[in-house]
Design a protein around this motif. Structure first.
Motif, mmCIF file in Angstrom:
data_model
loop_
_atom_site.group_PDB
_atom_site.id
_atom_site.type_symbol
_atom_site.label_atom_id
_atom_site.label_comp_id
_atom_site.label_asym_id
_atom_site.label_seq_id
_atom_site.Cartn_x
_atom_site.Cartn_y
_atom_site.Cartn_z
ATOM 1 N N GLU A 107 1.044 -1.034 0.062
ATOM 2 C CA GLU A 107 -0.233 -0.192 -0.204
ATOM 3 C C GLU A 107 1.053 1.391 0.082
ATOM 4 O O GLU A 107 1.896 1.674 0.582
ATOM 5 C CB GLU A 107 -0.700 0.422 1.477
ATOM 6 C CG GLU A 107 -2.349 -1.097 1.411
ATOM 7 C CD GLU A 107 -3.191 -1.268 2.443
ATOM 8 O OE1 GLU A 107 -2.882 -0.424 2.883
ATOM 9 O OE2 GLU A 107 -3.455 -1.981 2.781
ATOM 10 N N LEU A 108 0.749 2.148 -0.940
ATOM 11 C CA LEU A 108 1.567 3.589 -0.983
ATOM 12 C C LEU A 108 0.481 4.505 -0.020
ATOM 13 O O LEU A 108 1.465 5.566 0.330
ATOM 14 C CB LEU A 108 0.894 4.153 -2.493
ATOM 15 C CG LEU A 108 2.441 2.999 -3.219
ATOM 16 C CD1 LEU A 108 2.700 4.032 -4.929
ATOM 17 C CD2 LEU A 108 4.025 3.058 -2.959
ATOM 18 N N ALA A 109 -0.743 4.592 -0.363
ATOM 19 C CA ALA A 109 -1.980 5.637 0.347
ATOM 20 C C ALA A 109 -2.628 5.048 0.190
ATOM 21 O O ALA A 109 -3.701 4.560 -0.334
ATOM 22 C CB ALA A 109 -1.878 6.863 -0.875
ATOM 23 N N THR A 110 -3.761 5.656 1.478
ATOM 24 C CA THR A 110 -4.652 5.732 1.221
ATOM 25 C C THR A 110 -6.035 6.885 1.055
ATOM 26 O O THR A 110 -5.858 7.994 2.115
ATOM 27 C CB THR A 110 -5.914 4.089 2.253
ATOM 28 O OG1 THR A 110 -5.133 3.936 2.622
ATOM 29 C CG2 THR A 110 -6.899 4.456 3.386
ATOM 30 N N LEU A 111 -6.706 6.817 0.264
ATOM 31 C CA LEU A 111 -7.426 7.760 -0.273
ATOM 32 C C LEU A 111 -8.874 7.728 0.680
ATOM 33 O O LEU A 111 -10.112 7.020 0.628
ATOM 34 C CB LEU A 111 -7.995 8.135 -1.179
ATOM 35 C CG LEU A 111 -6.855 7.912 -2.438
ATOM 36 C CD1 LEU A 111 -7.046 8.266 -3.567
ATOM 37 C CD2 LEU A 111 -5.536 8.958 -1.402
ATOM 38 N N LYS A 112 -9.174 8.721 1.369
ATOM 39 C CA LYS A 112 -10.486 8.548 2.410
ATOM 40 C C LYS A 112 -11.693 10.419 1.974
ATOM 41 O O LYS A 112 -11.874 11.162 2.504
ATOM 42 C CB LYS A 112 -10.417 9.298 3.921
ATOM 43 C CG LYS A 112 -9.952 7.666 4.225
ATOM 44 C CD LYS A 112 -9.264 8.092 5.464
ATOM 45 C CE LYS A 112 -8.809 6.739 5.997
ATOM 46 N NZ LYS A 112 -7.857 6.750 7.713
ATOM 47 N N ASN A 113 -12.347 9.658 0.754
ATOM 48 C CA ASN A 113 -13.069 10.921 0.425
ATOM 49 C C ASN A 113 -14.714 10.594 -0.134
ATOM 50 O O ASN A 113 -14.941 11.716 -0.391
ATOM 51 C CB ASN A 113 -12.413 11.327 -1.632
ATOM 52 C CG ASN A 113 -11.264 12.016 -1.217
ATOM 53 O OD1 ASN A 113 -11.008 12.772 -0.745
ATOM 54 N ND2 ASN A 113 -10.210 11.189 -2.159
ATOM 55 N N HIS A 114 -14.470 9.056 0.204
ATOM 56 C CA HIS A 114 -16.682 9.097 0.232
ATOM 57 C C HIS A 114 -17.287 9.095 1.485
ATOM 58 O O HIS A 114 -16.324 7.876 2.547
ATOM 59 C CB HIS A 114 -16.444 8.155 -0.901
ATOM 60 C CG HIS A 114 -16.347 8.179 -1.849
ATOM 61 N ND1 HIS A 114 -16.849 8.932 -2.316
ATOM 62 C CD2 HIS A 114 -15.136 7.960 -2.827
ATOM 63 C CE1 HIS A 114 -16.146 9.115 -4.352
ATOM 64 N NE2 HIS A 114 -15.098 9.204 -4.108
ATOM 65 N N LYS A 115 -17.655 8.941 2.240
ATOM 66 C CA LYS A 115 -18.918 8.741 3.461
ATOM 67 C C LYS A 115 -19.489 6.748 3.039
ATOM 68 O O LYS A 115 -19.365 6.305 4.078
ATOM 69 C CB LYS A 115 -19.881 9.753 3.400
ATOM 70 C CG LYS A 115 -19.402 10.536 4.365
ATOM 71 C CD LYS A 115 -20.433 11.740 3.954
ATOM 72 C CE LYS A 115 -20.280 13.177 4.327
ATOM 73 N NZ LYS A 115 -21.759 14.769 4.860
ATOM 74 N N SER A 116 -20.104 6.100 2.304
ATOM 75 C CA SER A 116 -20.158 5.311 1.558
ATOM 76 C C SER A 116 -19.120 4.295 1.062
ATOM 77 O O SER A 116 -18.436 4.727 0.577
ATOM 78 C CB SER A 116 -21.457 5.177 2.137
ATOM 79 O OG SER A 116 -22.290 5.804 1.036
ATOM 80 N N SER A 117 -19.593 3.129 0.948
ATOM 81 C CA SER A 117 -19.312 2.079 -0.254
ATOM 82 C C SER A 117 -18.934 2.593 -0.972
ATOM 83 O O SER A 117 -19.892 3.755 -2.202
ATOM 84 C CB SER A 117 -19.837 0.771 -0.879
ATOM 85 O OG SER A 117 -20.984 -0.087 0.606
ATOM 86 N N CYS A 118 -17.392 2.233 -1.807
ATOM 87 C CA CYS A 118 -16.859 3.253 -2.819
ATOM 88 C C CYS A 118 -17.205 1.974 -3.742
ATOM 89 O O CYS A 118 -16.381 0.960 -4.022
ATOM 90 C CB CYS A 118 -15.092 3.348 -2.789
ATOM 91 S SG CYS A 118 -14.305 4.327 -4.099
ATOM 92 N N ARG A 119 -18.120 1.932 -4.606
ATOM 93 C CA ARG A 119 -18.412 1.394 -5.850
ATOM 94 C C ARG A 119 -17.499 1.346 -6.819
ATOM 95 O O ARG A 119 -16.907 0.106 -7.921
ATOM 96 C CB ARG A 119 -19.240 1.133 -6.749
ATOM 97 C CG ARG A 119 -20.601 1.265 -5.479
ATOM 98 C CD ARG A 119 -21.755 1.529 -6.143
ATOM 99 N NE ARG A 119 -23.231 0.949 -5.161
ATOM 100 C CZ ARG A 119 -24.112 0.774 -6.065
ATOM 101 N NH1 ARG A 119 -24.940 1.262 -7.064
ATOM 102 N NH2 ARG A 119 -25.146 0.689 -5.020
ATOM 103 N N THR A 120 -16.258 2.003 -7.448
ATOM 104 C CA THR A 120 -15.454 2.467 -8.217
ATOM 105 C C THR A 120 -14.666 2.598 -8.319
ATOM 106 O O THR A 120 -14.336 4.400 -8.144
ATOM 107 C CB THR A 120 -16.555 2.244 -9.948
ATOM 108 O OG1 THR A 120 -15.963 1.941 -10.848
ATOM 109 C CG2 THR A 120 -17.117 3.690 -9.737
#
Length: 409
Positions: A51-64
């Motif tokens: 893992e290089l990075a974790t992006l947290k830009n959504h409040k619920s399931s990221c589908r795509t």
């Protein structure tokens, strides 16, 4: 020509369920979207997948999630109806909070500046990546928009839906035009899950929940003109190798190489799980050199499969100079293809251009067995018989593959 550089990254394991994976177009980097709403950026090489990075830009399931063709941005979409755009450093450029009224299921880059999104209610939107504003929207299909593909000249956008329809949208028409829907097929009565164009854009392939690949002739979108049978159940993922060949990911966990005219499963290329428990393939992605296919499933793992031998073999296929029959397949012929109940594992058709690699056949024969794992709908898995092949058609159009260049991500 397919690059000879091949690597075999180790399996990546997560504690959370993932929905989608996408490779960077120029680096050995991929992104994965998770049920937590996160997108993780991973580096893959012959010794590790980290893992290089974790992006947290959504409040619920990221589908795509999806990299832009130029590799300079990454978009992701969520069940919370939002779309996030990040740059090549991973910094958030824009978050479109209410991009759709309903949960978003699919994304597709038309070019570096335009991308399409589709939601659970059949709404299609096209966005300008520079302004993050919609420039086009249409609501002609009634089910979830599962996949997109655009014509080579980017004038038409095609979309599959769980209502069983294929929609064709004319991008040359202004958004206010009443005739921007170019064509809408009749329902196949099966969920359509993945789409691609082959034969120089003259044929459209749509995979279905029941294991068929429907073939539509360009400008004959009302009904499919042919279909490829032989998959025992749902084909959730399909990626194009060249104008004659696709790779499919099935609900039985197998990766298959499939030719178009002759319509035939040519090889078994891998399996997502090594255990007896079946893990359906949710998504597949080609790496930058198009010799590794990554798959993800409900087991929270990303596995990597070396398909270089098959890709190189298909690239060396001779040109077929036979004239193509442009007439739609008669109903009796389609029924013959569809109703083949022969349980014999050996395909005894008389196709002279059957060029199966013996090693693929032996590998496939060892793997063909009856599964007792559970499908998503709770049904038991079964191996069904192979489909009969059709006669070879039209001259092969060589695939023009884009030259790959390296850039820092």
């Amino acid at each position: 020509m397919v690059s000879q550089e091949t690597f075999d990254p180790p399996t990546y394991e997560s504690e959370e369920l993932m929905f989608d994976i996408t490779f960077h177009p120029y680096n050995d980097v991929l992104a994965a979207s998770f049920i937590t709403g996160e997108v993780k950026i991973l580096a893959a090489n012959a010794t590790e997948t980290k893992e290089l990075a974790t992006l947290k830009n959504h409040k619920s399931s990221c589908r795509t999630c999806l990299f832009a063709p130029n590799g300079k941005s990454l978009i992701s979409a969520s069940e919370d109806c939002s779309i996030a755009l990040v740059d090549e450093r991973g910094d958030l450029v824009s978050r479109i909070k209410n991009a759709h009224e309903f949960p978003i299921y699919s994304l597709y880059f038309i070019n570096d500046n335009l991308f399409a999104s589709g939601d659970d209610e059949g709404i299609v939107k096209i966005w300008d990546i520079n302004t993050c504003k919609p420039v086009y929207d249409c609501h002609e299909q009634q089910g979830t928009i599962t996949d997109f593909v655009a014509t080579e000249d980017k004038s038409m956008l095609l979309a599959t839906s769980t209502d069983g329809s294929l929609g064709v949208y004319n991008l040359k028409k202004p958004n206010t035009a009443s005739d921007k829907l170019y064509a809408l097929s009749d329902s196949t009565e099966e969920d359509l899950l993945a789409i691609t164009l082959v034969k120089g854009g003259k044929k459209v392939l749509c995979s279905s929940q029941e294991g068929s690949i429907f073939i539509y002739k360009w400008d004959w979108f009302g009904q499919n003109s042919d279909k490829i049978s032989g998959h025992p159940n749902s084909i959730d993922a399909m990626i194009k190798i060249d104008e004659n060949t696709v790779i499919t990911g099935g609900e039985d966990g197998f990766i298959r190489g499939v030719s178009v005219y002759p319509n035939k499963i040519q090889a078994f290329l891998g399996q997502h799980t090594e255990s007896e428990e079946t893990q359906p393939i949710q998504r597949m992605a080609f790496n930058r050199n198009r010799n590794i296919v990554a798959t993800c499933s409900y087991d929270c793992k990303i596995r990597f499969h070396d398909v270089s031998k098959f890709v190189s073999k298909r690239a060396g296929e001779p040109v077929d100079l036979m004239e193509e029959d442009d007439d739609p397949v008669e109903e009796e012929e389609k029924d013959f293809v569809d109703m083949d109940d022969d349980d014999d594992d050996d395909d005894d058709d008389d196709d002279d251009d059957d060029d199966d690699d013996d090693s693929f056949e032996e590998e496939g024969a060892d793997k063909k067995k009856k599964f007792t794992g559970k499908l998503k709908d709770g049904l038991d898995l079964e191996n069904l018989s192979k489909a009969k092949t059709t006669k070879s058609r039209k001259k092969l159009i060589q695939n023009q593959q884009r030259k790959n260049f390296f850039s820092d991500f």
